[in-house]
Motif scaffolding. Structure first.
Motif, PDB file in Angstrom:
ATOM      1  N   LEU A 188       0.812  -1.215   0.000  1.00 15.70           N
ATOM      2  CA  LEU A 188       0.000   0.000   0.000  1.00 15.70           C
ATOM      3  C   LEU A 188       0.845   1.264   0.000  1.00 15.70           C
ATOM      4  O   LEU A 188       0.409   2.303  -0.514  1.00 15.70           O
ATOM      5  CB  LEU A 188      -0.926   0.008   1.218  1.00 15.70           C
ATOM      6  CG  LEU A 188      -2.042  -1.040   1.243  1.00 15.70           C
ATOM      7  CD1 LEU A 188      -2.831  -0.927   2.549  1.00 15.70           C
ATOM      8  CD2 LEU A 188      -2.976  -0.882   0.051  1.00 15.70           C
ATOM      9  N   THR A 189       2.025   1.188   0.571  1.00 21.76           N
ATOM     10  CA  THR A 189       2.891   2.369   0.648  1.00 21.76           C
ATOM     11  C   THR A 189       3.942   2.396  -0.451  1.00 21.76           C
ATOM     12  O   THR A 189       4.865   3.216  -0.420  1.00 21.76           O
ATOM     13  CB  THR A 189       3.574   2.443   2.029  1.00 21.76           C
ATOM     14  OG1 THR A 189       4.267   1.217   2.296  1.00 21.76           O
ATOM     15  CG2 THR A 189       2.549   2.690   3.119  1.00 21.76           C
ATOM     16  N   GLY A 190       3.821   1.488  -1.432  1.00 23.21           N
ATOM     17  CA  GLY A 190       4.704   1.512  -2.589  1.00 23.21           C
ATOM     18  C   GLY A 190       6.089   0.928  -2.372  1.00 23.21           C
ATOM     19  O   GLY A 190       6.979   1.123  -3.206  1.00 23.21           O
ATOM     20  N   GLN A 191       6.284   0.196  -1.295  1.00 19.59           N
ATOM     21  CA  GLN A 191       7.584  -0.423  -1.007  1.00 19.59           C
ATOM     22  C   GLN A 191       7.579  -1.850  -1.559  1.00 19.59           C
ATOM     23  O   GLN A 191       7.455  -2.827  -0.816  1.00 19.59           O
ATOM     24  CB  GLN A 191       7.838  -0.408   0.498  1.00 19.59           C
ATOM     25  CG  GLN A 191       7.812   0.996   1.108  1.00 19.59           C
ATOM     26  CD  GLN A 191       7.887   0.958   2.624  1.00 19.59           C
ATOM     27  OE1 GLN A 191       8.946   0.689   3.207  1.00 19.59           O
ATOM     28  NE2 GLN A 191       6.764   1.218   3.271  1.00 19.59           N
ATOM     29  N   LEU A 192       7.696  -1.960  -2.878  1.00 16.96           N
ATOM     30  CA  LEU A 192       7.473  -3.235  -3.544  1.00 16.96           C
ATOM     31  C   LEU A 192       8.551  -4.267  -3.236  1.00 16.96           C
ATOM     32  O   LEU A 192       8.247  -5.463  -3.104  1.00 16.96           O
ATOM     33  CB  LEU A 192       7.373  -3.019  -5.054  1.00 16.96           C
ATOM     34  CG  LEU A 192       6.198  -2.130  -5.497  1.00 16.96           C
ATOM     35  CD1 LEU A 192       6.195  -1.984  -7.015  1.00 16.96           C
ATOM     36  CD2 LEU A 192       4.864  -2.701  -5.010  1.00 16.96           C
ATOM     37  N   ARG A 193       9.804  -3.864  -3.130  1.00 17.63           N
ATOM     38  CA  ARG A 193      10.864  -4.826  -2.821  1.00 17.63           C
ATOM     39  C   ARG A 193      10.653  -5.421  -1.432  1.00 17.63           C
ATOM     40  O   ARG A 193      10.794  -6.637  -1.227  1.00 17.63           O
ATOM     41  CB  ARG A 193      12.236  -4.149  -2.904  1.00 17.63           C
ATOM     42  CG  ARG A 193      12.641  -3.723  -4.304  1.00 17.63           C
ATOM     43  CD  ARG A 193      12.943  -4.942  -5.175  1.00 17.63           C
ATOM     44  NE  ARG A 193      13.340  -4.540  -6.520  1.00 17.63           N
ATOM     45  CZ  ARG A 193      12.513  -4.354  -7.534  1.00 17.63           C
ATOM     46  NH1 ARG A 193      11.216  -4.536  -7.355  1.00 17.63           N
ATOM     47  NH2 ARG A 193      12.950  -4.005  -8.727  1.00 17.63           N
ATOM     48  N   GLN A 194      10.321  -4.569  -0.476  1.00 19.63           N
ATOM     49  CA  GLN A 194      10.070  -5.069   0.880  1.00 19.63           C
ATOM     50  C   GLN A 194       8.838  -5.959   0.911  1.00 19.63           C
ATOM     51  O   GLN A 194       8.809  -6.980   1.602  1.00 19.63           O
ATOM     52  CB  GLN A 194       9.889  -3.899   1.863  1.00 19.63           C
ATOM     53  CG  GLN A 194      11.134  -3.058   2.077  1.00 19.63           C
ATOM     54  CD  GLN A 194      11.186  -1.856   1.148  1.00 19.63           C
ATOM     55  OE1 GLN A 194      10.817  -1.948  -0.035  1.00 19.63           O
ATOM     56  NE2 GLN A 194      11.648  -0.734   1.664  1.00 19.63           N
ATOM     57  N   ALA A 195       7.814  -5.569   0.151  1.00 19.12           N
ATOM     58  CA  ALA A 195       6.588  -6.362   0.102  1.00 19.12           C
ATOM     59  C   ALA A 195       6.872  -7.759  -0.442  1.00 19.12           C
ATOM     60  O   ALA A 195       6.388  -8.765   0.098  1.00 19.12           O
ATOM     61  CB  ALA A 195       5.537  -5.664  -0.751  1.00 19.12           C
ATOM     62  N   GLU A 196       7.665  -7.840  -1.509  1.00 14.69           N
ATOM     63  CA  GLU A 196       7.979  -9.142  -2.098  1.00 14.69           C
ATOM     64  C   GLU A 196       8.795 -10.003  -1.138  1.00 14.69           C
ATOM     65  O   GLU A 196       8.538 -11.208  -0.980  1.00 14.69           O
ATOM     66  CB  GLU A 196       8.746  -8.974  -3.404  1.00 14.69           C
ATOM     67  CG  GLU A 196       9.015 -10.303  -4.096  1.00 14.69           C
ATOM     68  CD  GLU A 196       9.695 -10.148  -5.442  1.00 14.69           C
ATOM     69  OE1 GLU A 196       9.877 -11.174  -6.122  1.00 14.69           O
ATOM     70  OE2 GLU A 196      10.042  -9.016  -5.802  1.00 14.69           O
ATOM     71  N   ALA A 197       9.761  -9.388  -0.456  1.00  8.09           N
ATOM     72  CA  ALA A 197      10.592 -10.141   0.489  1.00  8.09           C
ATOM     73  C   ALA A 197       9.764 -10.670   1.659  1.00  8.09           C
ATOM     74  O   ALA A 197       9.916 -11.824   2.082  1.00  8.09           O
ATOM     75  CB  ALA A 197      11.728  -9.259   1.006  1.00  8.09           C
ATOM     76  N   LEU A 198       8.867  -9.844   2.171  1.00 12.66           N
ATOM     77  CA  LEU A 198       8.026 -10.256   3.292  1.00 12.66           C
ATOM     78  C   LEU A 198       7.047 -11.347   2.865  1.00 12.66           C
ATOM     79  O   LEU A 198       6.772 -12.293   3.607  1.00 12.66           O
ATOM     80  CB  LEU A 198       7.272  -9.053   3.857  1.00 12.66           C
ATOM     81  CG  LEU A 198       8.122  -8.081   4.672  1.00 12.66           C
ATOM     82  CD1 LEU A 198       7.413  -6.741   4.834  1.00 12.66           C
ATOM     83  CD2 LEU A 198       8.433  -8.672   6.051  1.00 12.66           C
ATOM     84  N   ASN A 199       6.524 -11.227   1.649  1.00 14.78           N
ATOM     85  CA  ASN A 199       5.608 -12.245   1.141  1.00 14.78           C
ATOM     86  C   ASN A 199       6.313 -13.588   0.999  1.00 14.78           C
ATOM     87  O   ASN A 199       5.758 -14.642   1.357  1.00 14.78           O
ATOM     88  CB  ASN A 199       5.032 -11.800  -0.197  1.00 14.78           C
ATOM     89  CG  ASN A 199       4.175 -12.865  -0.854  1.00 14.78           C
ATOM     90  OD1 ASN A 199       4.670 -13.681  -1.628  1.00 14.78           O
ATOM     91  ND2 ASN A 199       2.891 -12.872  -0.537  1.00 14.78           N
TER      92      ASN A 199
END
Length: 333
Positions: free
Chosen positions: A210-221
């Motif tokens: 939601l906050t546009g932090q796509l690299r972090q989102a992918e790593a957390l997923n």
């Protein structure tokens, strides 16, 4: 007609939600101060309104129409007021004795389940004070838990922290959400609770998306999906989340592959077997997440259809809930 043997803050909160009134509107409707209504909801089943208020609440329920009474019963999940009081007494006894037993942990879990249902009919802001109170109670129970109870007690604190993070998102309290999700993950890891750990990590990934932090989102997923000891509903959600992250990152081929995997995972969901903490990971809800992926891929027409079908398949109170706003916005896009 629905009757309440003895009103507590829990039933009062459910009645307000069933009538779909704000705190101020409900207080005015009953002829009491907003502070009193707020206190009922914060203390939940641990508070019992005065006798004259019991009569006023009885009258308010009697004047409700059939659909409002049905919502009231649904929010309470069929639990009796006496059962809620018994649960509150178990927690109070455990705290007074400085010794946590499984019944006290189960009592807080039951209240949490009710608050989740209440959020479906109200909003994050409405249930936040009660969830904060339950988190404080659960933390005290965990502090006094012996080895044989500690795993479940700490796991419950993790679940409440994760829920607090979730409630912070609609209010755009991004730092609060991150703090709660991080704490939820640490606690779940401490007691080797794969379901709650994956939930915390996937919700943290959602915040990053939601906050546009796509690299972090992918790593957390990826981290959330690593342990396969989670239920099929949560695994399906994580698959759709991965597809959406990849689509937003313009990796369309990988996003389509992930979407195909996610759609296949829907077939493995048995709605009747979903954990209480993951009751919303149904094919109906997740169909809306397919719409989010399609929208990110640029197929708006298909995205609208998926969102509309998702809303139609959901229970009415879910479709009208605050958390389904994205589904509604996409269906009307």
């Amino acid at each position: 007609m629905t009757n309440v043997q003895r009103w507590t803050g829990r039933e009062a909160a459910a009645l307000r939600a069933a009538l779909r009134l704000s705190l101020r509107e409900f207080a005015a409707y009953l002829g009491v101060s907003q502070r009193i209504v707020s206190q009922w909801e914060r203390l939940n089943a641990a508070t019992v309104p005065r006798p004259h208020m019991q009569q006023i609440l009885d009258t308010a329920l009697a004047q409700a129409d059939e659909s409002q009474r049905q919502r009231f019963e649904s929010l309470l999940g069929g639990a009796s007021s006496s059962g809620a009081l018994e649960a509150a007494e178990r927690v109070s006894t455990a705290l007074d004795a400085g010794r946590t037993d499984p019944a006290a942990v189960d009592a807080v879990s039951s209240v949490l389940a009710g608050l989740r249902r209440l959020e479906d009919a109200t909003s994050a802001a409405d249930v936040l004070p009660s969830v904060q109170h339950q988190a404080a109670v659960a933390s005290k129970l965990a502090d006094h838990a012996r080895a044989d109870v500690r795993g479940e007690a700490v796991g419950l604190v993790s679940e409440l922290e994760q829920y607090l993070g979730w409630l912070a998102i609609p209010m755009q309290r991004w730092d609060d959400a991150r703090h709660h999700f991080d704490r939820a993950a640490v606690l779940a890891f401490e007691v080797d609770d794969p379901q709650r750990l994956a939930s915390a990590l996937s919700f943290s990934a959602y915040r990053c998306l939601l906050t546009g932090q796509l690299r972090q989102a992918e790593a957390l997923n990826r981290a959330a999906a690593r342990d396969t000891r989670t239920d099929p509903g949560l695994r399906a959600y994580m698959a759709f989340q991965r597809a959406e992250v990849l689509a937003h990152d313009d990796d369309h081929r990988a996003a389509l592959d992930a979407l195909a995997e996610a759609e296949t995972s829907l077939e493995r969901i048995d709605v009747d077997e979903l954990p209480t903490s993951s009751y919303w990971y149904t094919p109906a809800v997740l169909l809306g997440h397919k719409g989010f992926v399609l929208a990110a891929l640029g197929d708006i027409a298909a995205a609208r259809r998926a969102a509309a079908e998702s809303l139609e398949a959901m229970p009415a109170e879910w479709a009208a809930s605050e958390w389904a706003a994205q589904h509604r916005q996409l269906a009307e896009r």
